[in-house]
Scaffold this active site. Sequence first.
Site, PDB file in Angstrom:
ATOM      1  N   TYR A 150      47.333  33.048  37.635  1.00 33.43           N
ATOM      2  CA  TYR A 150      47.258  33.004  36.159  1.00 33.43           C
ATOM      3  C   TYR A 150      48.571  33.517  35.568  1.00 33.43           C
ATOM      4  O   TYR A 150      48.677  34.695  35.179  1.00 33.43           O
ATOM      5  CB  TYR A 150      46.121  33.897  35.659  1.00 33.43           C
TER       6      TYR A 150
ATOM      7  N   TRP B 295      46.481  35.966  28.962  1.00 35.53           N
ATOM      8  CA  TRP B 295      45.079  35.634  28.672  1.00 35.53           C
ATOM      9  C   TRP B 295      44.531  36.637  27.664  1.00 35.53           C
ATOM     10  O   TRP B 295      44.841  37.840  27.731  1.00 35.53           O
ATOM     11  CB  TRP B 295      44.232  35.691  29.943  1.00 35.53           C
TER      12      TRP B 295
ATOM     13  N   TRP C  65      41.240  38.006  26.664  1.00 34.54           N
ATOM     14  CA  TRP C  65      40.453  39.230  26.911  1.00 34.54           C
ATOM     15  C   TRP C  65      41.049  40.052  28.040  1.00 34.54           C
ATOM     16  O   TRP C  65      40.888  41.266  28.074  1.00 34.54           O
ATOM     17  CB  TRP C  65      38.960  38.962  27.021  1.00 34.54           C
TER      18      TRP C  65
ATOM     19  N   TYR D 288      50.181  26.384  37.175  1.00 34.93           N
ATOM     20  CA  TYR D 288      48.826  26.528  36.627  1.00 34.93           C
ATOM     21  C   TYR D 288      48.358  25.203  36.035  1.00 34.93           C
ATOM     22  O   TYR D 288      49.130  24.491  35.383  1.00 34.93           O
ATOM     23  CB  TYR D 288      48.797  27.605  35.537  1.00 34.93           C
TER      24      TYR D 288
ATOM     25  N   ASP E 243      33.450  31.701  33.621  1.00 33.82           N
ATOM     26  CA  ASP E 243      33.625  30.256  33.633  1.00 33.82           C
ATOM     27  C   ASP E 243      32.495  29.445  34.265  1.00 33.82           C
ATOM     28  O   ASP E 243      32.041  28.467  33.700  1.00 33.82           O
ATOM     29  CB  ASP E 243      34.924  29.910  34.385  1.00 33.82           C
TER      30      ASP E 243
ATOM     31  N   ARG F  20      35.983  29.518  44.081  1.00 35.23           N
ATOM     32  CA  ARG F  20      36.326  28.932  42.784  1.00 35.23           C
ATOM     33  C   ARG F  20      35.214  28.006  42.288  1.00 35.23           C
ATOM     34  O   ARG F  20      34.336  27.615  43.046  1.00 35.23           O
ATOM     35  CB  ARG F  20      37.639  28.138  42.928  1.00 35.23           C
TER      36      ARG F  20
ATOM     37  N   TRP G  45      31.964  33.549  39.244  1.00 36.58           N
ATOM     38  CA  TRP G  45      30.956  34.201  38.401  1.00 36.58           C
ATOM     39  C   TRP G  45      29.528  33.856  38.840  1.00 36.58           C
ATOM     40  O   TRP G  45      28.605  33.942  38.050  1.00 36.58           O
ATOM     41  CB  TRP G  45      31.184  33.825  36.934  1.00 36.58           C
TER      42      TRP G  45
ATOM     43  N   GLU H 226      40.489  40.469  42.115  1.00 37.81           N
ATOM     44  CA  GLU H 226      39.908  39.887  40.905  1.00 37.81           C
ATOM     45  C   GLU H 226      38.421  40.251  40.825  1.00 37.81           C
ATOM     46  O   GLU H 226      37.918  40.638  39.770  1.00 37.81           O
ATOM     47  CB  GLU H 226      40.115  38.366  40.962  1.00 37.81           C
TER      48      GLU H 226
HETATM   49  C1  DGY Z   1      40.924  29.639  35.036  1.00 42.07           C
HETATM   50  O1  DGY Z   1      41.884  28.856  35.024  1.00 42.07           O
HETATM   51  O2  DGY Z   1      40.201  29.787  36.028  1.00 42.07           O
HETATM   52  C2  DGY Z   1      40.676  30.476  33.861  1.00 42.07           C
HETATM   53  O3  DGY Z   1      39.598  31.327  34.054  1.00 42.07           O
HETATM   54  C3  DGY Z   1      40.460  29.664  32.623  1.00 42.07           C
HETATM   55  O4  DGY Z   1      40.561  30.569  31.563  1.00 42.07           O
END
Ligand code: DGY
Length: 444
Positions: A36, A40, A42, A88, A168, A201, A355, A398
């Site tokens: 990332y 971002w 938050w 990205y 997500d 993922r 998640w 993470e």
């Molecule tokens: C991602 O790219 O996985 C992010 O969480 C999107 O905000």
Amino acid sequence: MAKMATGRRDDLDAQARRILHANDRGGYTVPNPHVYPFQWNWDSAFVALGWQEIDSHRAWRELQTLFAAQWEDGFLPHIVFWQQDPGYFPGPDVWRVKRAPATSGITQPPVAASVVRWMWERQGSAADMVVADLYPRLLAWHRWFRRARDPEGFGLPLIIHPWESGRDNSVEWDAPGEAVDTSAIEPYERRDITKLEHGMRPTKRDYDRYLALLQFGRDKGWDQRVIAAEGPFRVIDFGLAAIFLRAERDLAVIAERLGRTEEAAETRSSVARAETAMQRLWQEDPGAFCSLDLRTGAPVRVITNASFLAFYAGIGNARQRGRLIAHLEDIAAHCRFVVPSLDPRHEAFDPLRYWRGPVWAVVNFLIARGLEETGYGRWAERIRLDTASLIRKTGFFEAFSPIDGAASGGADFSWTAAIWLAWAGRTPEHRQDAARASRQADGA
Ligand code: DGY
């Protein structure tokens, strides 16, 4: 592989500080440079709490940089592309938001007002000016939520994309996501799975939906009112709603302390509306506040870590809170580390998949804060200790498997480091001492 984060608290403090410095791009902090590489929304709010333990000016700067990318209507994007990085996907060329700096076209949970209140309370009058400067921007963002994201006057903002929840691929978005037509998505190439294991993922089905929703917003020229009224994904995310309600309360307190009486009253009315609306999210089955698919009116009956943000939002009567605590007890009996992002007994539970199972330090922090404030101090401390054990055992990842603490996602993660410095690595006594020292330094 990241270095193992073993050892004493001081070593871990030093590692956490090193991570923030290494991920600092001068005014903002990337969550993780490989996965990332931008700012971002938050993430930056949580990261500011970590910077506060190192350098209070740098902490405020994190938020000021984020708000420098705010749109004129108050919208605050979920990603700010301060520089190019082909590593990205989807980058600015896919979002096609015609602005400088380039941004995404969706937002994220509004933790910032709460963070500003906490930092102000910790730093005292030394921070008066910076708070007075940030406050109108916070208010503009909150007004945008009230206006653009509540077309039917529900009382709580809706989300138009799973990424806006910050969680997500939560199982909560599976059913609402079925309405998303993915037949016309452009060919795309994911970058995340070139850096992280696929099993950690979201799936291709999830990504197809993410892209279809992005294309929908882009086709509408990122007109937020149209997207919120007509979009294929319109969901009240209980997690974002809880964070919003809490942030509205904190914003009202900031307004009062700044002497902005009328605005404080305006925000208090929004708090009252949100509190009433929250009761519409309560579902006896399963005994929790649940996200709601606004397109179909169907509640999403599932227990996730967001369910426990009810305490943080300060909602729920004694019976409702009792039922939530019973869920927490059941969950704790089925995993070693709390709070998993999905109840381990759920058929979709996957301990390492983003998640859909892993424990997230930032959500634990919010849950514990709420539990502590509502009289469940022992649970709050259990959650803090579990978070600290995960970091101590595995590193600043993470997220973590709730079953055995294994790493999930990127290493040397900014918000995990920040949460260690601000909370997980601090006993309650240590936090009180730090607050006292900072007030003394301020001459209060
Ligand atoms: C991602 O790219 O996985 C992010 O969480 C999107 O905000």
